[in-house]
Write an enzyme that holds these catalytic residues in place. Structure first.
Site, PDB file in Angstrom:
ATOM      1  N   ASN A   1      27.722  -0.995  41.940  1.00  0.00           N
ATOM      2  CA  ASN A   1      26.264  -0.986  41.995  1.00  0.00           C
ATOM      3  C   ASN A   1      25.861  -1.822  43.203  1.00  0.00           C
ATOM      4  OD1 ASN A   1      23.542  -1.106  41.633  1.00  0.00           O
ATOM      5  ND2 ASN A   1      23.605  -2.153  39.638  1.00  0.00           N
TER       6      ASN A   1
ATOM      7  N   LYS B   1      23.079  -2.149  44.475  1.00  0.00           N
ATOM      8  CA  LYS B   1      21.701  -2.656  44.327  1.00  0.00           C
ATOM      9  C   LYS B   1      20.939  -2.480  45.645  1.00  0.00           C
ATOM     10  CE  LYS B   1      23.348  -5.624  40.670  1.00  0.00           C
ATOM     11  NZ  LYS B   1      23.191  -6.825  39.873  1.00  0.00           N
TER      12      LYS B   1
ATOM     13  N   GLU C   1      26.334  -4.683  29.684  1.00  0.00           N
ATOM     14  CA  GLU C   1      26.192  -5.730  30.696  1.00  0.00           C
ATOM     15  C   GLU C   1      25.323  -6.857  30.139  1.00  0.00           C
ATOM     16  OE1 GLU C   1      26.628  -4.103  34.926  1.00  0.00           O
ATOM     17  OE2 GLU C   1      24.646  -3.482  34.285  1.00  0.00           O
TER      18      GLU C   1
ATOM     19  N   SER D   1      29.494 -10.008  36.623  1.00  0.00           N
ATOM     20  CA  SER D   1      30.393 -10.907  37.355  1.00  0.00           C
ATOM     21  C   SER D   1      31.863 -10.500  37.272  1.00  0.00           C
ATOM     22  CB  SER D   1      30.181 -12.361  36.906  1.00  0.00           C
ATOM     23  OG  SER D   1      28.850 -12.762  37.168  1.00  0.00           O
TER      24      SER D   1
HETATM   25  P1  PGA Z   1      27.379  -8.406  39.158  1.00  0.00           P
HETATM   26  O1  PGA Z   1      26.343  -7.228  38.767  1.00  0.00           O
HETATM   27  O2  PGA Z   1      28.753  -7.794  39.172  1.00  0.00           O
HETATM   28  O3  PGA Z   1      26.929  -8.886  40.517  1.00  0.00           O
HETATM   29  O4  PGA Z   1      27.257  -9.449  38.101  1.00  0.00           O
HETATM   30  C1  PGA Z   1      26.674  -6.273  37.801  1.00  0.00           C
HETATM   31  C2  PGA Z   1      25.552  -5.294  37.630  1.00  0.00           C
HETATM   32  O5  PGA Z   1      24.377  -5.679  37.731  1.00  0.00           O
HETATM   33  O6  PGA Z   1      25.792  -4.099  37.381  1.00  0.00           O
END
Ligand code: PGA
Length: 258
Positions: free
Chosen positions: A11, A13, A165, A211
């Site tokens: 992801n 983002k 999540e 994470s």
């Molecule tokens: P992260 O994000 O791995 O940076 O914690 C996971 C997500 O939001 O899908």
């Protein structure tokens, strides 16, 4: 050994540009990847076409959101039909940032899930409790309610991946322990058994997000009910390759230990 194909979603983002995402795509295209893992990269809307045109076809691409209808006067939104027109096969829906930064309700997420599936996209449907909900002992109640709102809108589960999540683990470096992840995944699968069907409970991929890194992915991924990951921060780094290959035992090695 489960017959569920391991699924690793990235992801991205709202990160990257053509230069940095292009470099990342080159890294992925040229890496040795476990072909028993399904890989899907979630690109920002404006880079969907770019990602799909450049990423090797053995990897899928996902949009990070879409609206609940095909077209119309909805300034700023995109529809599944447009996503498909870019050759993109997946959409992430119900992500905690959509829920908690942009105020999306279970109802809206359910409507989006229904429309995306009807339009032929695969859906990575996200659920997860906030820290205060975990501390209040309401994790199950919260994730079951979120899953119900999704399940009410799914006819064909073969096109759905459920991403658990925990909100407190997203982008915080505070990963759920393998035991914490397994506990919720196992309960979600049981919920599916009771509320959907035995067959769906056995076949649906339930992936963990929050994470995930190259360092913790092996232990998390070896849990019985963890069928892969949704990865934010680490999906923008070459480390994503290690996460894709979390459970890969090269043939020579497995022969040696036989
Ligand atoms: P992260 O994000 O791995 O940076 O914690 C996971 C997500 O939001 O899908």
């Amino acid at each position: 050994m489960s017959s569920r194909k391991f699924f690793v979603g990235g992801n991205w983002k709202m990160n990257g540009d053509k230069k940095s995402l292009g470099d990342l795509i080159t890294t992925l295209n040229t890496a040795s990847l476990n072909d028993e893992t399904e890989v899907v990269c979630g690109a920002p809307t404006v880079y969907l076409d770019f990602a799909r045109s450049n990423l090797d076809a053995r990897m899928g691409v996902a949009a990070q959101n879409c609206y609940k209808v095909a077209k119309g006067a909805f300034t700023g939104e995109i529809s599944p039909v447009m996503i498909k027109d870019c050759g993109v096969e997946w959409v992430i829906l119900g992500h905690s940032e959509r829920r908690h930064v942009f105020g999306e309700s279970d109802e809206l997420i359910g409507q989006k899930v229904a429309h995306a599936l009807e339009s032929g996209l695969g859906v990575i449907a996200c659920i997860g409790e906030k820290l205060e909900e975990r501390e209040a002992g309401t994790t199950e109640e919260v994730v079951y309610a979120q899953t119900q709102a999704i399940a009410d809108n799914v006819k064909d589960w073969s096109k759905v991946v459920l991403a658990y999540e925990p909100v407190w683990a997203i982008g915080t470096g505070k990963t759920a322990s393998p035991e914490q992840a397994q506990e919720v995944h196992e309960k979600l699968r049981e919920w599916m058994r009771v509320n959907v069907s035995e067959a769906v409970a056995d076949s649906v991929r339930i992936i963990y997000g929050g994470s995930v890194t190259g360092a913790n992915c092996k232990e998390l991924g070896s849990q019985n009910d963890v069928d892969g990951f949704l990865v934010g921060g680490a999906s923008l780094k070459p480390e994503f390759v290690d996460i894709i290959n979390a459970l890969w035992t090269p043939h020579g090695f497995s022969l040696l230990i036989l």
